[in-house]
Write a protein that holds these residues in place. Sequence first.
Motif, PDB file in Angstrom:
ATOM      1  N   ASP A   1       1.180  -1.189  -0.230  1.00 36.41           N
ATOM      2  CA  ASP A   1       0.037   0.226  -0.099  1.00 36.41           C
ATOM      3  C   ASP A   1       1.124   1.678   0.048  1.00 36.41           C
ATOM      4  O   ASP A   1       0.633   2.027   0.546  1.00 36.41           O
ATOM      5  CB  ASP A   1      -1.258   0.169   1.218  1.00 36.41           C
ATOM      6  N   ILE A   2       2.216   1.422  -0.453  1.00 38.54           N
ATOM      7  CA  ILE A   2       2.904   3.016  -0.292  1.00 38.54           C
ATOM      8  C   ILE A   2       2.303   3.430  -1.201  1.00 38.54           C
ATOM      9  O   ILE A   2       3.179   4.182  -1.350  1.00 38.54           O
ATOM     10  CB  ILE A   2       4.649   1.934  -1.159  1.00 38.54           C
ATOM     11  N   GLY A   3       1.511   3.663  -2.307  1.00 37.61           N
ATOM     12  CA  GLY A   3       1.343   4.240  -3.010  1.00 37.61           C
ATOM     13  C   GLY A   3      -0.248   5.275  -2.748  1.00 37.61           C
ATOM     14  O   GLY A   3       0.226   6.012  -2.994  1.00 37.61           O
ATOM     15  N   LYS A   4       0.171   4.708  -1.613  1.00 38.68           N
ATOM     16  CA  LYS A   4      -1.665   5.593  -0.389  1.00 38.68           C
ATOM     17  C   LYS A   4      -0.678   6.499   0.177  1.00 38.68           C
ATOM     18  O   LYS A   4      -1.581   7.206   0.176  1.00 38.68           O
ATOM     19  CB  LYS A   4      -2.279   4.534   0.536  1.00 38.68           C
ATOM     20  N   LEU A   5      -0.121   7.165  -0.679  1.00 39.81           N
ATOM     21  CA  LEU A   5       1.827   8.219  -0.115  1.00 39.81           C
ATOM     22  C   LEU A   5       0.896   9.211  -0.330  1.00 39.81           C
ATOM     23  O   LEU A   5       0.560  10.214  -0.690  1.00 39.81           O
ATOM     24  CB  LEU A   5       2.494   8.480   0.077  1.00 39.81           C
ATOM     25  N   ARG A   6       0.523   8.914  -1.695  1.00 41.87           N
ATOM     26  CA  ARG A   6      -0.165  10.245  -2.739  1.00 41.87           C
ATOM     27  C   ARG A   6      -1.504  10.262  -2.632  1.00 41.87           C
ATOM     28  O   ARG A   6      -2.125  11.273  -3.381  1.00 41.87           O
ATOM     29  CB  ARG A   6       0.239   9.769  -4.496  1.00 41.87           C
ATOM     30  N   ILE A   7      -2.168   9.795  -1.853  1.00 42.33           N
ATOM     31  CA  ILE A   7      -3.751   9.877  -1.433  1.00 42.33           C
ATOM     32  C   ILE A   7      -3.673  10.754  -0.267  1.00 42.33           C
ATOM     33  O   ILE A   7      -3.322  10.432   1.032  1.00 42.33           O
ATOM     34  CB  ILE A   7      -4.676   8.567  -1.417  1.00 42.33           C
ATOM     35  N   PRO A   8      -4.640  11.942  -0.638  1.00 47.16           N
ATOM     36  CA  PRO A   8      -5.097  12.712   0.707  1.00 47.16           C
ATOM     37  C   PRO A   8      -5.865  11.898   1.897  1.00 47.16           C
ATOM     38  O   PRO A   8      -6.845  11.595   1.695  1.00 47.16           O
ATOM     39  CB  PRO A   8      -6.169  14.002  -0.178  1.00 47.16           C
ATOM     40  N   THR A   9      -5.173  12.355   3.093  1.00 47.52           N
ATOM     41  CA  THR A   9      -5.357  11.416   4.485  1.00 47.52           C
ATOM     42  C   THR A   9      -6.854  12.194   4.193  1.00 47.52           C
ATOM     43  O   THR A   9      -7.503  10.983   4.880  1.00 47.52           O
ATOM     44  CB  THR A   9      -4.805  12.456   5.308  1.00 47.52           C
TER      45      THR A   9
ATOM     46  N   LEU B   1     -16.761   6.656  -0.181  1.00 50.28           N
ATOM     47  CA  LEU B   1     -16.759   7.789  -1.141  1.00 50.28           C
ATOM     48  C   LEU B   1     -17.332   7.630  -2.847  1.00 50.28           C
ATOM     49  O   LEU B   1     -17.831   6.773  -3.479  1.00 50.28           O
ATOM     50  CB  LEU B   1     -15.829   6.886  -1.382  1.00 50.28           C
ATOM     51  N   LEU B   2     -17.463   9.178  -2.466  1.00 46.91           N
ATOM     52  CA  LEU B   2     -17.639   9.615  -4.019  1.00 46.91           C
ATOM     53  C   LEU B   2     -16.794   7.959  -5.609  1.00 46.91           C
ATOM     54  O   LEU B   2     -15.778   8.174  -5.056  1.00 46.91           O
ATOM     55  CB  LEU B   2     -17.225  10.579  -5.233  1.00 46.91           C
ATOM     56  N   ASP B   3     -17.007   7.856  -6.158  1.00 50.60           N
ATOM     57  CA  ASP B   3     -16.622   7.554  -7.783  1.00 50.60           C
ATOM     58  C   ASP B   3     -15.394   8.081  -8.019  1.00 50.60           C
ATOM     59  O   ASP B   3     -14.353   7.281  -8.148  1.00 50.60           O
ATOM     60  CB  ASP B   3     -17.601   7.531  -9.238  1.00 50.60           C
ATOM     61  N   VAL B   4     -15.195   9.143  -8.056  1.00 57.50           N
ATOM     62  CA  VAL B   4     -13.359   9.653  -8.522  1.00 57.50           C
ATOM     63  C   VAL B   4     -12.560   9.792  -7.032  1.00 57.50           C
ATOM     64  O   VAL B   4     -11.678   9.506  -7.175  1.00 57.50           O
ATOM     65  CB  VAL B   4     -13.949  10.748  -9.015  1.00 57.50           C
ATOM     66  N   GLU B   5     -13.403   9.211  -6.050  1.00 53.27           N
ATOM     67  CA  GLU B   5     -12.597   8.518  -4.708  1.00 53.27           C
ATOM     68  C   GLU B   5     -12.114   7.842  -4.852  1.00 53.27           C
ATOM     69  O   GLU B   5     -10.949   7.399  -4.682  1.00 53.27           O
ATOM     70  CB  GLU B   5     -13.010   9.425  -3.644  1.00 53.27           C
ATOM     71  N   ILE B   6     -12.851   7.117  -5.499  1.00 49.76           N
ATOM     72  CA  ILE B   6     -12.216   5.662  -4.936  1.00 49.76           C
ATOM     73  C   ILE B   6     -11.854   5.161  -6.434  1.00 49.76           C
ATOM     74  O   ILE B   6     -10.294   3.805  -6.342  1.00 49.76           O
ATOM     75  CB  ILE B   6     -14.065   4.739  -5.885  1.00 49.76           C
ATOM     76  N   GLN B   7     -11.999   5.844  -7.746  1.00 51.84           N
ATOM     77  CA  GLN B   7     -11.006   5.827  -8.928  1.00 51.84           C
ATOM     78  C   GLN B   7      -9.436   5.980  -8.237  1.00 51.84           C
ATOM     79  O   GLN B   7      -8.329   5.363  -8.498  1.00 51.84           O
ATOM     80  CB  GLN B   7     -10.909   6.419 -10.027  1.00 51.84           C
ATOM     81  N   MET B   8      -9.040   7.018  -7.314  1.00 54.19           N
ATOM     82  CA  MET B   8      -7.738   8.202  -6.988  1.00 54.19           C
ATOM     83  C   MET B   8      -7.423   6.777  -5.840  1.00 54.19           C
ATOM     84  O   MET B   8      -6.042   6.563  -6.394  1.00 54.19           O
ATOM     85  CB  MET B   8      -8.556   8.663  -6.101  1.00 54.19           C
ATOM     86  N   ILE B   9      -8.571   6.031  -5.109  1.00 60.19           N
ATOM     87  CA  ILE B   9      -7.564   4.930  -4.473  1.00 60.19           C
ATOM     88  C   ILE B   9      -7.301   4.133  -5.271  1.00 60.19           C
ATOM     89  O   ILE B   9      -6.500   3.224  -4.741  1.00 60.19           O
ATOM     90  CB  ILE B   9      -8.992   4.602  -3.637  1.00 60.19           C
ATOM     91  N   ARG B  10      -7.978   3.955  -6.370  1.00 55.74           N
ATOM     92  CA  ARG B  10      -7.442   2.267  -7.010  1.00 55.74           C
ATOM     93  C   ARG B  10      -5.936   2.778  -7.934  1.00 55.74           C
ATOM     94  O   ARG B  10      -5.762   1.990  -8.272  1.00 55.74           O
ATOM     95  CB  ARG B  10      -8.722   2.219  -8.068  1.00 55.74           C
ATOM     96  N   MET B  11      -5.184   3.906  -7.713  1.00 57.12           N
ATOM     97  CA  MET B  11      -4.546   4.218  -8.332  1.00 57.12           C
ATOM     98  C   MET B  11      -3.080   4.058  -7.539  1.00 57.12           C
ATOM     99  O   MET B  11      -2.158   4.476  -8.352  1.00 57.12           O
ATOM    100  CB  MET B  11      -4.672   5.789  -8.669  1.00 57.12           C
ATOM    101  N   HIS B  12      -3.065   3.811  -6.579  1.00 51.69           N
ATOM    102  CA  HIS B  12      -2.283   2.898  -5.428  1.00 51.69           C
ATOM    103  C   HIS B  12      -1.558   2.021  -5.344  1.00 51.69           C
ATOM    104  O   HIS B  12      -0.216   2.661  -5.307  1.00 51.69           O
ATOM    105  CB  HIS B  12      -2.637   3.085  -3.763  1.00 51.69           C
ATOM    106  N   SER B  13      -2.182   1.018  -6.957  1.00 51.95           N
ATOM    107  CA  SER B  13      -1.114   0.456  -6.859  1.00 51.95           C
ATOM    108  C   SER B  13      -0.420   0.393  -8.218  1.00 51.95           C
ATOM    109  O   SER B  13       0.948   0.051  -7.717  1.00 51.95           O
ATOM    110  CB  SER B  13      -2.345  -0.833  -7.497  1.00 51.95           C
TER     111      SER B  13
END
Length: 648
Positions: free
Chosen positions: A515-523, A532-544
Amino acid sequence: MDAFLKQKAKSLKMKKQFTTGTSIHKNRLKGFRVLLVEDNITNQELVLTILEEAGLIIKIANNGKEALAAVHESQFDAVLMDIQMPVMDGYEATREIRKDAEFNNLSIIAMTAHALQEDEEKYLKAGMNGFVPKPATQDMLLNALWQELKNKDKSDIEEAKINASDRISAQNILDAEKEVLPTNLPGINIKKALEEFKLNAAVFKHILAGFLKNNHNIMKRIKDAFKGKEMDKLIALAHNIKGSSANIGAILLCEAAKKLEDASRDEKPEIIISELIDQFEAALNQVLESLKILDKTPEIMSLEKTDVDEIKDSLVLIVDDNSTNIDMLVGSLKGDYRLGIARNGFEAIDYAQEYLPDLILLDVIMPAMNGYDVCRRLKADYSTKPIPVIFITALTEADHKTRGFEVGGVDYITKPFNSDEVKARIKTHISLKKMRETLKNQNITLEERVKEKTAQIEQMLSGIIQTMGVMVDVKDPYTAGHQHRVAKLACAIAEKLSLSDDVIRTIQIAGILHDIGKLRIPTSILNRPGTLLDVEIQMIRMHSQVGYDILKNIPSPWPFAKVVLQHHEKLDGSGFPFGLKDNEIMLEAKILTVADVAEATSSYRPYRPAFDIEYSLEELLKNRDKKYYGKAVDACVELFRKDKFRFE
């Protein structure tokens, strides 16, 4: 024994024993009488030298039975007791000694390679006062003895001299002219050993020579024990080498012996033990070759011998049933080589196994066993296989020569032979043998250096990985510890599936960092309760993908970055970021996905409560071989339901 246990009910204080300064104790110990119980000659001589230099009066016992007899025959102030010995081990000997109330106050100190804090109770129950670990340095030995003897009166020194003639004496060694040893030899850190044991070069040379003499055929004994499934014997042999090799500074050999002993004791599969025997043999051969170099010179070698001198030191075995032929060869070679004689095949094999000559001149036509059969048996034995064999025979037909090469001969000389030709052939093949040995030792040394550097790099990588994992925990306190818990479960699944060490190491690193990619996701998104909103879900899915981008340029033999990229992929293609299916997904990622689901669904999140682990397992089973790798699911379920695995 009960009285002794009450008297010694306090815990052994190992650290206190080992850290007191030695210099103030050395002279104070003079005149105390100590029984040294040790079956290993190398260890005997090393400990004896240290103790005699401190003025202690020593008697030797080679096993527990001899120790028991010695304490009844003579008076001692302390006993240094090895644990693992033939006939009677140290524990049994101590229990037998304590049965007699007369010896309740006799100090018995264990010497063992297993001196761990958790073993204190075991030593105490046996009736021992303390212990020192092997290899025991001068400081350790004298400090341990001082802790036990400082409040005791010395026994009568005159009485102590009884039976002095049957003990090993180091006095002649100590009186030897000072010599200079090389700092290091392949496989042996001489400088470190001399510093730890505070020995002079002459004493240490004597100990090294003894190690070579006592262990030149140890590999045959180990392989015979393994082949005959005599595991107790194999364990004892490895244990013996472990202790004595540490005492001469052969650390890699000590480590190889420990691995072999532990694997044999734990009844590991034969293929693992066989591999460890090969590793042990490589380390042992390196040490023995170094010691042979030392042993071949009348003085401690300076490593400046010429090639000619080294070849002239070589031992040549002449095997022939004809006295005239033997006399002719001896007459030709005696000025150039050390010579051995065997008059038949059986004598030749026994001699070769005992003395390991550098080359063998072998007749073909002999009674009882011909030369071809002798050569075949020599080449079948690991210890004699490297010895070059030159056939010397009156048989001149081509098929005889061919047969000689087929059974392992390196050359073929026909009778009547020319002395100059024989000398030239011998010199050539001994030179080749020496070159192979030198190259082998250099390769082993190089491999050791590569291993050391690799270990250092891996240690640095582990530190970086742990630090990066902590960064994610700090970023998302609600999932603190999630990555380490997933890594632990994923590794347990991989071990249950009997996967390789490299696969397990890849899974471990990927698990800690998945989950190191979550460093770029806003706390605010990571910690926000509710849907969560769809756009927020898509942002979380970017962590991989982000995690992969962070990790992909780290040099490593383990493809953990790619596993991080795929750890949310599903077998049916419903995962992300690429919608991979089945065989498109790495095995390590499939296993990590199962562990991630099991941990995540059973842990609290801001947007939902934690579910019971059974809920998580049922979710995995429901989608077994649909979304999640079936074998990994089965292993995960078995870990929780049968093996009682729990997240910490």
